[in-house]
Design an enzyme around this catalytic site. Structure first.
Site, PDB file in Angstrom:
ATOM      1  N   ASP A 695      -0.522   4.218  -4.052  1.00  0.00           N
ATOM      2  CA  ASP A 695      -0.898   2.805  -3.987  1.00  0.00           C
ATOM      3  C   ASP A 695      -1.847   2.609  -2.811  1.00  0.00           C
ATOM      4  O   ASP A 695      -1.541   3.001  -1.675  1.00  0.00           O
ATOM      5  CB  ASP A 695       0.348   1.932  -3.820  1.00  0.00           C
ATOM      6  CG  ASP A 695       0.003   0.450  -3.877  1.00  0.00           C
ATOM      7  OD1 ASP A 695      -0.832   0.082  -4.700  1.00  0.00           O
ATOM      8  OD2 ASP A 695       0.558  -0.320  -3.076  1.00  0.00           O
ATOM      9  N   GLU A 738      -3.475  -1.394  -8.518  1.00  0.00           N
ATOM     10  CA  GLU A 738      -4.073  -0.274  -7.799  1.00  0.00           C
ATOM     11  C   GLU A 738      -3.125   0.910  -7.691  1.00  0.00           C
ATOM     12  O   GLU A 738      -3.326   1.792  -6.857  1.00  0.00           O
ATOM     13  CB  GLU A 738      -4.513  -0.733  -6.394  1.00  0.00           C
ATOM     14  CG  GLU A 738      -3.383  -1.162  -5.461  1.00  0.00           C
ATOM     15  CD  GLU A 738      -3.016  -2.643  -5.611  1.00  0.00           C
ATOM     16  OE1 GLU A 738      -2.398  -3.185  -4.689  1.00  0.00           O
ATOM     17  OE2 GLU A 738      -3.362  -3.240  -6.649  1.00  0.00           O
TER      18      GLU A 738
END
Length: 819
Positions: A695, A738
């Protein structure tokens, strides 16, 4: 209580603070005689309120105001005991008030900022989930449409599913008429389902569909009565106040339009427009593939009908039985509306409908004899030329037999310039027939004319039966090959299967693909046996496969029609010398004889195309091929071209269903499908298996500071770096936002940690380039390995997610391992 702490409107904080200050003032006035300056301590109430709601500045301002109020009361009352808060003895109280204003103000500001951030995060998650749900529903809808058995069923599913997906009252689909540059209403969902297919637009009129196709992008109309995108007269035909239309264009080909209708006034936001664009792209691909599949099914029916008609012609010896069975085959399989055969009485010059003539009408309709020259069928009999009419209502000489008829196709039945009758097909749809239908019906009419003449003239029966038997063999073989090719999933498989199957029926082929941009052909396959191929290449002096020649060379030896039409090559030697450099007539003739092309051999050159889009050329020769086989072989060649286009579109649709459109990685669904297979294998074989969840840190700040366009570029670069840092056996995909997931088969946790650390350092030490800007960013990584307590992949991913959570709380830019 939560509403009091975090009020939603702006006036509540003012009211609460004012109430607190009034309370303080009342206490000060009522009790200052008894308690003196001690009553000033109640000033903490408005100070706390103001500090919480308005920050340090607000708290300090109210504190000063409270001091001023206390001092003013002191002056007004002139009390004997000093209640002045400005008394040096009360400095501590002033300091406390200001400290409270500072502390509470700071705490309130921080708390509100945190609450605002949480609310934004929640809104983002809701938006992302809604978008994901939309894509899943869209994929489900297009999947159902692809599984439909006919184009009508596909369109019906699309208008119903897309209408429901966008919560529209109505949904309209129209094919695009490229000749008239106008939409052709086809099917609708909702209140206009019975009326819309019969609507017709004229040149100069502007329906929303035309504006959409001109713009080649979605157009939203909030008020249909006052919009430059749709004529007001046309808008009155619809029950909708607002409409959203989008074009269906694939590879530059205008296929049609979809229009959503809302009966109440509707405002369209950018998100709906964006979703409409995505829907247009997906539906366009589905429609293109469905049209190709429909074309394939149609061609299979055509080949089957050709075979059946040829087969019946060799079985029956009665003209009525022949016509009746032919009418059943053609009418039921190819032309489902009105269809029949009219036979000519040469003495009276009257066309008599055969008793098998089929008229599918609600009311009982009786066909009548027609004089030669009257109506469409009479004129075809007179001129002996086919007529294909898109709208018979615009023809003054049309004889109205069935009120439902809109378009008509009529072909003469000719035998050696002798007219035997006409074949007539009618449809309730506009422009239901095209040139291909006309050619097919002409071929069928030719077969029928032959059969009729055979029955009428017994002397010529054996000759024509032999011809039909030959056609039967060719059609049957081609039909079998077509059925096998339809199941092939790649172009290479189609080519290899084609060469093998043609060889089984004694035919040889050479195939060249066409490069439109370079106007060049390249030979990419031949079914010549190895020793024949060796002889050809020795004569040429270079390899046959991969040899390229220009389009102009082929045009030089083509007929006036050009290379896009199938032909029987009258002089193969001339064509070979024109296409292949360095060849001589003597050696060419010898080489042709070696590969089985003698002066009596019929050599076919067939274009491989979809509609008018040329994809290549196929040369076929062998025993049994005749000039009369050209129509059948041309249909077969078109089927090959359609199959090439089908596998190309199948590959595109498959890639869209399995990959994430932004990063190009596997999407979440495909990631788990592949991952479950590998996880099951690792469990079964008791092998190591790890999961990494990655992440990007503070990615929201990237979007806030640089914009979402830069954010998307960062995500792409992040995905590429991760993809380039793993092995081929590893599985990588986008989990959401993301976050990426990397699944590592045959990998221990320690090894996975080394890989993660290397990747973390690479991202942290090398800035990412987006729109010419260097942006430093870091990544947090969570790792989990398969253990006895990890029963499935979902559990392993959840553990990796927990490890990622730990990495985030350790300060980010950290690799954490699940224990």
């Amino acid at each position: 209580m939560n509403k009091l702490i975090y009020p939603s409107d702006r006036t509540s904080p003012l009211r609460v603070t004012a109430l607190a200050f009034i309370l303080y003032t009342a206490i000060l006035i009522v009790f200052h005689h008894e308690f003196g300056s001690a009553t000033a301590s109640f000033a903490v109430l408005p100070v706390i309120s103001a500090g919480w709601f308005f920050g340090i500045t607000g708290g300090a301002a109210v504190a000063i105001l409270a001091i001023f109020a206390s001092e003013l009361l002191h002056v007004i009352t002139n009390h004997s005991e000093s209640i002045s808060i400005l008394n040096p003895e009360n400095d501590v109280l002033i300091l406390v008030l200001l400290s409270i204003a500072f502390i509470i103000g700071k705490l309130g500001t921080v708390t509100r900022e945190r609450q605002s951030a949480l609310l934004k995060l929640e809104e983002y998650e809701k938006s992302r989930q809604a978008y994901t749900n939309f894509l899943e529903l869209l994929h489900t809808s297009t999947g159902l449409a692809l599984e439909a058995k006919s184009i009508e069923a596909t369109l019906k599913i699309l208008v119903e599913q897309i209408g429901a997906l966008f919560e529209a009252d109505d949904c309209y689909f129209a094919f695009w008429d490229n000749q008239r540059d106008l939409p052709q209403p086809t099917i609708a969902y909702g209140s206009m389902s019975d009326i819309y297919p019969y609507m017709m637009f004229q040149p100069g009129e502007r329906p929303l569909s035309k504006s959409v196709m001109e713009a080649q992008s979605p157009i939203a109309v909030s008020d249909t009565e006052n919009s430059p995108f749709i004529d007001s007269k046309i808008a009155m035909l619809y029950p909708n106040r607002s409409m959203l239309g989008f074009p269906l264009i694939v590879d530059g080909q205008k296929l049609g339009t979809l229009t959503l209708g809302y009966k109440r006034s509707h405002t369209f936001d950018q998100e709906q427009i964006s979703r409409a664009s995505i829907t247009a792209e997906q539906v366009g691909l589905v429609l293109a593939k469905s049209l190709l599949l429909e074309e394939e099914r149609k061609q299979v029916r055509q080949l089957s009908a050709l075979y059946d008609v040829a087969h019946i012609s060799s079985q029956v010896d009665d003209e009525d039985a022949l016509i009746e069975r032919v009418t059943d085959i053609i009418g039921n399989n190819l032309f489902p509306d009105n269809f029949g055969i009219l036979l000519l009485d040469e003495q009276t010059q009257i066309l008599h409908p055969h008793s098998s003539y089929k008229v599918y009408s609600i009311e009982e309709v009786h066909t009548k004899p027609i004089k030669v020259g009257e109506g469409v069928t009479g004129r075809v009999a007179l001129t002996r030329k086919s007529q294909c009419i898109g709208n018979v209502r615009q023809i003054s000489y049309y004889l109205d037999v069935d009120d439902r008829t809109i378009s008509e196709l009529c072909v003469p039945i000719l035998f050696q310039e002798q007219l035997l009758g006409v074949i007539n097909a009618e449809s309730t749809k506009r422009k239901a027939f095209n040139e291909e239908d006309e050619r097919l019906l002409a071929t069928l009419a030719g077969q029928l004319a032959t059969a009729i003449k055979q029955i009428r003239r017994t002397q010529a029966e054996r000759k024509w039966l032999n011809q039909l038997a030959h056609s039967n063999d060719i059609i049957y073989s081609i039909a079998q090959i077509t059925a096998k090719i339809e199941r092939a999933l790649t172009k290479e498989n189609i080519i290899l299967l084609l060469g093998e199957e043609l060889g089984n029926i004694g035919l040889t082929c050479i195939m060249a693909s066409y490069d439109k941009e370079r106007s060049q052909f390249t030979i990419d396959y031949t079914s010549l046996e190895s020793h024949f191929l060796h002889a050809v290449e020795n004569a040429l002096g270079y390899p046959l496969v991969q040899y390229a020649f220009s389009e102009d060379k082929l045009e030089q030896v083509s007929s006036a029609k050009g290379i896009i039409y199938p032909v029987m090559i009258p002089n193969p030697e001339e064509e070979i010398q024109a296409l292949f450099t360095g060849t001589k007539r003597d050696s060419t003739k010898k080489t042709l004889q070696e590969i089985g092309i003698t002066p009596g051999t019929e050599l076919l050159r067939l274009p491989l195309k979809v509609d008018e889009d040329l994809q290549g050329i196929l040369w076929i020769w062998g025993s049994g091929i005749q000039n009369s086989d050209l129509p059948i072989m041309s249909i077969f060649a078109k089927q090959i071209g359609t199959s090439f286009e089908r596998v190309r579109l199948f590959k595109e649709v498959q890639e869209l269903a399995l990959t994430d459109p932004l990063t190009g990685l596997s999407n979440r669904r495909n990631l788990f499908e592949l991952g479950n297979i590998e996880f099951a294998r690792a469990t079964r074989m008791e092998r190591e298996f790890c999961c990494m969840m990655l992440d990007l840190d503070h990615f929201k700040k990237i979007n806030d500071n640089y914009g979402h366009l830069i954010g998307d570029q960062i995500l792409k670069e992040f995905a590429n770096r991760c993809k380039n840092s793993i092995r081929e056996i590893d599985i990588i995909g986008r989990y959401g936002g993301e976050e990426l997931i990397i699944l590592l088969p045959e990998t221990k946790v320690d090894t996975a940690k080394l890989v993660a650390e290397r990747l973390r350092k690479n991202i942290a030490n090398t800035p990412m380039i987006a729109s010419g800007q260097e942006i430093n960013i870091t990544v947090s990584i969570g790792i989990a390995g398969k253990s006895a307590n990890t029963s499935d992949l979902e559990t392993l991913v959840a553990r990796a997610d927990q490890a990622l959570y730990v990495a985030k709380h350790k300060g980010r830019n950290v690799v954490a391992v699940s224990v």
